[in-house]
Write a protein that holds these residues in place. Structure first.
Motif, mmCIF file in Angstrom:
data_model
loop_
_atom_site.group_PDB
_atom_site.id
_atom_site.type_symbol
_atom_site.label_atom_id
_atom_site.label_comp_id
_atom_site.label_asym_id
_atom_site.label_seq_id
_atom_site.Cartn_x
_atom_site.Cartn_y
_atom_site.Cartn_z
ATOM 1 N N GLY A 1 -44.413 53.019 41.502
ATOM 2 C CA GLY A 1 -43.187 53.201 42.274
ATOM 3 C C GLY A 1 -42.113 52.231 41.821
ATOM 4 O O GLY A 1 -40.947 52.599 41.642
ATOM 5 N N MET A 2 -42.517 50.981 41.577
ATOM 6 C CA MET A 2 -41.528 49.975 41.153
ATOM 7 C C MET A 2 -40.984 50.321 39.778
ATOM 8 O O MET A 2 -39.811 50.109 39.485
ATOM 9 C CB MET A 2 -42.156 48.576 41.150
ATOM 10 N N GLU A 3 -41.843 50.867 38.901
ATOM 11 C CA GLU A 3 -41.362 51.265 37.569
ATOM 12 C C GLU A 3 -40.350 52.393 37.667
ATOM 13 O O GLU A 3 -39.414 52.477 36.891
ATOM 14 C CB GLU A 3 -42.542 51.707 36.700
ATOM 15 N N MET A 4 -40.572 53.267 38.633
ATOM 16 C CA MET A 4 -39.709 54.447 38.753
ATOM 17 C C MET A 4 -38.403 54.107 39.485
ATOM 18 O O MET A 4 -37.392 54.788 39.287
ATOM 19 C CB MET A 4 -40.486 55.503 39.536
ATOM 20 N N ARG B 1 -41.935 45.287 52.430
ATOM 21 C CA ARG B 1 -40.879 44.323 52.134
ATOM 22 C C ARG B 1 -39.720 44.991 51.418
ATOM 23 O O ARG B 1 -39.853 46.091 50.901
ATOM 24 C CB ARG B 1 -41.421 43.185 51.281
ATOM 25 N N LEU B 2 -38.593 44.294 51.402
ATOM 26 C CA LEU B 2 -37.439 44.722 50.611
ATOM 27 C C LEU B 2 -37.131 43.578 49.657
ATOM 28 O O LEU B 2 -37.093 42.419 50.069
ATOM 29 C CB LEU B 2 -36.238 44.995 51.526
ATOM 30 N N MET B 3 -36.972 43.932 48.380
ATOM 31 C CA MET B 3 -36.770 42.884 47.367
ATOM 32 C C MET B 3 -35.541 43.184 46.530
ATOM 33 O O MET B 3 -35.137 44.341 46.403
ATOM 34 C CB MET B 3 -37.957 42.853 46.402
ATOM 35 N N THR B 4 -35.008 42.144 45.916
ATOM 36 C CA THR B 4 -33.876 42.361 45.006
ATOM 37 C C THR B 4 -34.401 42.937 43.698
ATOM 38 O O THR B 4 -35.597 42.874 43.403
ATOM 39 C CB THR B 4 -33.187 41.023 44.677
ATOM 40 N N ARG B 5 -33.493 43.462 42.907
ATOM 41 C CA ARG B 5 -33.846 43.999 41.587
ATOM 42 C C ARG B 5 -34.478 42.910 40.714
ATOM 43 O O ARG B 5 -35.464 43.122 40.016
ATOM 44 C CB ARG B 5 -32.558 44.571 40.978
ATOM 45 N N GLN B 6 -33.916 41.695 40.813
ATOM 46 C CA GLN B 6 -34.421 40.590 39.991
ATOM 47 C C GLN B 6 -35.890 40.301 40.301
ATOM 48 O O GLN B 6 -36.717 40.150 39.413
ATOM 49 C CB GLN B 6 -33.569 39.353 40.279
ATOM 50 N N ASN C 1 -38.118 43.151 39.032
ATOM 51 C CA ASN C 1 -38.354 43.064 37.588
ATOM 52 C C ASN C 1 -39.387 41.998 37.257
ATOM 53 O O ASN C 1 -40.201 42.178 36.362
ATOM 54 C CB ASN C 1 -37.039 42.781 36.845
ATOM 55 N N SER C 2 -39.353 40.882 38.008
ATOM 56 C CA SER C 2 -40.357 39.847 37.717
ATOM 57 C C SER C 2 -41.752 40.337 38.070
ATOM 58 O O SER C 2 -42.718 40.022 37.371
ATOM 59 C CB SER C 2 -40.112 38.553 38.490
#
Ligand code: UDP
Ligand code: MG
Length: 336
Positions: free
Chosen positions: A102-105, A181-186, A189-190
């Protein structure tokens, strides 16, 4: 050939991100046999989207090899709502793999992860967004303050696991922390850059650092279907967590070895002195049997610990993909 989804999706995501004007949130929903709850969740997410008109959304449903009607429902949702995107695995790869896919997409500036069963209240999303936008956090995550409705024995072992983890590992794993959770793009990516096969996201979230705000909430029971985590599955998952985030068990087994050698040394001296002073022959064989059994047990236990680390190293060395895609929105049916 197996290719990473990232290579195909990331460049588009980057371009879309650069050209967008409003904020864009990707919500990732790992689903394994969640046919009973998907409509409820989708309706709720649409309500949330209406409450936040300043933000655009995409909902990424990750079908983790479900055996029920989950995939059909997701396809139908994607057909009627263009915010819905999906990816479906060739088999069940586990929630960790589903979250990674999901994070990759995800193309969003902000990325959220939420369970399909409504145990993670979607109504917390606006609050999470506020935490990042207004208070400057990199991540706003949910933490359960109680485990009402969960079997007592499961809560007990969960608490023990967090206690052991706190002692063994330098990476802080917060008791009651959810993947919600909600996370920033940065930060997303990490997390994507941590490409390990044996994933323990609760540890990875904390390991990558960044500031996290915790929102506390009371446990909610799932709206339908049943939990996918048996006691045994949770036990294996906790071993994964310990092995992935601590090498203390290896040091402990070496210390135990040194301690037992010391005891052996003392008993050897004692035996020699006893033989010289009092003479006599081999008495005490039954205690000897106990000692041998005890020591063999400890040896096997320590070899087992070593084996755990070796097996994880072996799996990482194989460098297999974290998941394999069978179908995804946009009509690409090839294996990835
Ligand atoms: N899940 C998944 N793959 C699995 C097991 C679970 O994608 O192999 C998803 C599941 O569909 C749900 C979330 O992970 O959205 C949490 O699972 P569950 O509710 O069963 O866990 P619990 O809340 O009981 O810890
Ligand atoms: Mg649940």
């Amino acid at each position: 050939m197996y290719k990473s989804l990232e290579s195909q999706i990331q460049p588009d995501g980057e371009i879309t991100r650069r050209t967008r004007t409003s904020d864009y949130i990707s919500i990732i929903i790992p689903c394994y046999n969640e046919g009973k709850v998907l409509h409820v969740l989708h309706n709720k997410l649409c309500e949330i989207a209406q409450m936040m008109p300043e933000v655009s959304f995409e909902y990424i449903f990750v079908d983790d090899g479900s055996k029920d009607e989950t995939l059909e429902i997701i396809r139908a949702l994607a057909a009627k709502d263009q915010k819905v995107k999906y990816v479906s695995f060739s088999r069940n790869f586990g929630k960790e793999a589903a979250m990674y896919a999901g994070m990759e997409m995800a193309a969003g500036d902000y990325v959220a992860i939420i369970d399909a069963d409504m145990q993670d209240p979607p109504t917390m999303i606006p609050q999470m967004y506020k935490g990042i936008k207004e208070e400057g956090f990199d991540c706003v995550a949910a933490r359960r303050v109680n485990r009402i409705g969960e079997p007592k024995i499961r809560s007990f072992f969960a608490r023990q696991f967090y206690k052991i983890m706190r002692k063994l590992s330098n990476t802080e794993i917060v008791d009651g922390a959810r993947d919600f959770r909600l996370m920033t793009r940065q930060m997303t990516n990490s997390i994507l850059s941590v490409y390990e096969y044996n994933r323990f996201s609760k540890g990875i979230f904390s390991w990558v650092g960044f500031s996290t705000k915790w929102l506390e909430y009371e446990n909610v029971e799932r709206v339908g279907g049943e939990s996918k985590w048996s006691f045994w599955k949770l036990f294996l998952y906790s071993i994964d967590g310990i092995v992935a985030f601590s090498t203390a068990p290896l040091a402990l087994s070496s210390l135990l070895g040194i301690f037992l050698c010391l005891i052996a040394f003392i008993t050897i001296i004692f035996t020699i002195v006893r033989q010289l002073v009092w003479g006599g022959s081999a008495y005490g064989w039954s205690s000897m049997v106990c000692i041998i059994l005890f020591l063999s047990g400890i040896q096997l236990f320590c070899i087992g610990i070593l084996g755990q680390y070796l097996s994880k190293t072996y799996l990482e060395a194989k460098n297999r993909p974290i998941y394999i895609v069978r179908e995804q929105s946009g009509g690409n049916d090839e294996s990835k």
